[in-house]
Design a protein around this motif. Structure first.
Motif, mmCIF file in Angstrom:
data_model
loop_
_atom_site.group_PDB
_atom_site.id
_atom_site.type_symbol
_atom_site.label_atom_id
_atom_site.label_comp_id
_atom_site.label_asym_id
_atom_site.label_seq_id
_atom_site.Cartn_x
_atom_site.Cartn_y
_atom_site.Cartn_z
ATOM 1 N N LEU A 1 0.821 -1.201 0.000
ATOM 2 C CA LEU A 1 0.000 0.000 0.000
ATOM 3 C C LEU A 1 0.863 1.261 0.000
ATOM 4 N N ALA A 2 1.936 1.272 0.755
ATOM 5 C CA ALA A 2 2.839 2.426 0.791
ATOM 6 C C ALA A 2 3.520 2.628 -0.559
ATOM 7 N N ARG A 3 3.865 1.544 -1.223
ATOM 8 C CA ARG A 3 4.472 1.637 -2.554
ATOM 9 C C ARG A 3 3.502 2.310 -3.528
ATOM 10 N N HIS A 4 2.262 1.828 -3.498
ATOM 11 C CA HIS A 4 1.238 2.379 -4.401
ATOM 12 C C HIS A 4 0.969 3.852 -4.099
ATOM 13 N N ARG A 5 0.890 4.187 -2.825
ATOM 14 C CA ARG A 5 0.668 5.595 -2.453
ATOM 15 C C ARG A 5 1.799 6.477 -2.962
ATOM 16 N N LEU A 6 3.027 6.019 -2.799
ATOM 17 C CA LEU A 6 4.177 6.789 -3.240
ATOM 18 C C LEU A 6 4.116 7.057 -4.741
ATOM 19 N N VAL A 7 3.890 6.021 -5.528
ATOM 20 C CA VAL A 7 3.859 6.183 -6.986
ATOM 21 C C VAL A 7 2.680 7.069 -7.393
ATOM 22 N N ASN A 8 1.531 6.880 -6.777
ATOM 23 C CA ASN A 8 0.382 7.726 -7.100
ATOM 24 C C ASN A 8 0.650 9.186 -6.740
ATOM 25 N N GLU A 9 1.331 9.434 -5.629
ATOM 26 C CA GLU A 9 1.684 10.804 -5.262
ATOM 27 C C GLU A 9 2.670 11.403 -6.267
ATOM 28 N N LEU A 10 3.641 10.602 -6.690
ATOM 29 C CA LEU A 10 4.604 11.084 -7.673
ATOM 30 C C LEU A 10 3.925 11.450 -8.989
ATOM 31 N N LEU A 11 2.910 10.682 -9.356
ATOM 32 C CA LEU A 11 2.239 10.893 -10.643
ATOM 33 C C LEU A 11 0.977 11.744 -10.531
ATOM 34 N N ALA A 12 0.726 12.348 -9.377
ATOM 35 C CA ALA A 12 -0.473 13.175 -9.176
ATOM 36 C C ALA A 12 -0.641 14.249 -10.254
ATOM 37 N N PRO A 13 0.420 14.934 -10.662
ATOM 38 C CA PRO A 13 0.242 15.944 -11.720
ATOM 39 C C PRO A 13 -0.293 15.348 -13.031
ATOM 40 N N GLU A 14 0.074 14.114 -13.316
ATOM 41 C CA GLU A 14 -0.424 13.473 -14.538
ATOM 42 C C GLU A 14 -1.926 13.180 -14.428
ATOM 43 N N PHE A 15 -2.379 12.799 -13.245
ATOM 44 C CA PHE A 15 -3.816 12.582 -13.058
ATOM 45 C C PHE A 15 -4.572 13.892 -13.242
ATOM 46 N N GLU A 16 -3.984 14.996 -12.833
ATOM 47 C CA GLU A 16 -4.614 16.308 -12.998
ATOM 48 C C GLU A 16 -4.663 16.723 -14.464
ATOM 49 N N GLN A 17 -3.827 16.098 -15.293
ATOM 50 C CA GLN A 17 -3.756 16.442 -16.717
ATOM 51 C C GLN A 17 -4.323 15.352 -17.611
ATOM 52 N N GLY A 18 -5.218 14.522 -17.087
ATOM 53 C CA GLY A 18 -5.931 13.584 -17.944
ATOM 54 C C GLY A 18 -5.598 12.116 -17.802
ATOM 55 N N LEU A 19 -4.583 11.763 -17.014
ATOM 56 C CA LEU A 19 -4.330 10.339 -16.758
ATOM 57 C C LEU A 19 -5.528 9.789 -16.002
ATOM 58 N N HIS A 20 -6.071 8.685 -16.468
ATOM 59 C CA HIS A 20 -7.307 8.162 -15.892
ATOM 60 C C HIS A 20 -7.093 6.872 -15.105
ATOM 61 N N ALA A 21 -6.242 5.983 -15.612
ATOM 62 C CA ALA A 21 -6.076 4.677 -14.976
ATOM 63 C C ALA A 21 -4.609 4.264 -14.992
ATOM 64 N N LEU A 22 -4.206 3.663 -13.879
ATOM 65 C CA LEU A 22 -2.819 3.253 -13.722
ATOM 66 C C LEU A 22 -2.799 1.875 -13.070
ATOM 67 N N SER A 23 -2.251 0.903 -13.776
ATOM 68 C CA SER A 23 -2.074 -0.441 -13.232
ATOM 69 C C SER A 23 -0.622 -0.544 -12.770
ATOM 70 N N LEU A 24 -0.422 -0.875 -11.502
ATOM 71 C CA LEU A 24 0.921 -0.869 -10.935
ATOM 72 C C LEU A 24 1.365 -2.259 -10.481
ATOM 73 N N THR A 25 2.583 -2.617 -10.849
ATOM 74 C CA THR A 25 3.281 -3.781 -10.318
ATOM 75 C C THR A 25 4.575 -3.242 -9.739
ATOM 76 N N LEU A 26 4.666 -3.228 -8.396
ATOM 77 C CA LEU A 26 5.779 -2.576 -7.716
ATOM 78 C C LEU A 26 6.496 -3.584 -6.820
ATOM 79 N N LYS A 27 7.781 -3.757 -7.057
ATOM 80 C CA LYS A 27 8.560 -4.723 -6.293
ATOM 81 C C LYS A 27 9.843 -4.096 -5.777
ATOM 82 N N GLY A 28 10.238 -4.534 -4.600
ATOM 83 C CA GLY A 28 11.543 -4.177 -4.076
ATOM 84 C C GLY A 28 12.569 -5.126 -4.666
ATOM 85 N N THR A 29 13.823 -4.810 -4.531
ATOM 86 C CA THR A 29 14.868 -5.682 -5.073
ATOM 87 C C THR A 29 14.902 -7.013 -4.338
ATOM 88 N N LYS A 30 14.433 -7.026 -3.095
ATOM 89 C CA LYS A 30 14.387 -8.273 -2.310
ATOM 90 C C LYS A 30 13.213 -9.174 -2.738
#
Length: 99
Positions: A68-97
């Motif tokens: 959940l923290a990974r997803h929140r971080l990426v969504n926060e980073l991409l917030a400006p894109e959502f404000e400019q028309g990004l509608h849907a984002l499918s995320l696969t987020l992994k640590g190196t471990k």
């Protein structure tokens, strides 16, 4: 600069990923009449598209984070894109471990 390039630059700078894949899936959703009208109203007819993306990231920044923290971080980073028309984002987020 197109949306994929902007997202690539932003995610690389913030996360220094060992793997980053960004796939534009917008063409699979062009038939959504609602999406076309929303895009045209917000960005004009020339900007239709670039609304649906799938992103895969492997980064050591994610190693000590829960999903959940990974997803929140990426969504926060991409917030400006959502404000400019990004509608849907499918995320696969992994640590190196996780790999």
């Amino acid at each position: 600069m197109d949306r994929k390039t902007r997202m690539t630059v932003l995610l690389e700078e913030a996360l220094n990923p060992s793997m980053l894949v960004i796939r534009d899936d917008s063409a699979r959703h062009q038939h959504h009449a609602h999406m076309r009208s929303v895009q045209e109203n917000s960005r004009g007819p020339a900007q239709v598209g670039e609304t649906h993306y799938a992103v895969e990231i492997v980064s050591d920044k994610f190693d000590e984070m829960r999903a959940l923290a990974r997803h929140r971080l990426v969504n926060e980073l991409l917030a400006p894109e959502f404000e400019q028309g990004l509608h849907a984002l499918s995320l696969t987020l992994k640590g190196t471990k996780d790999v």
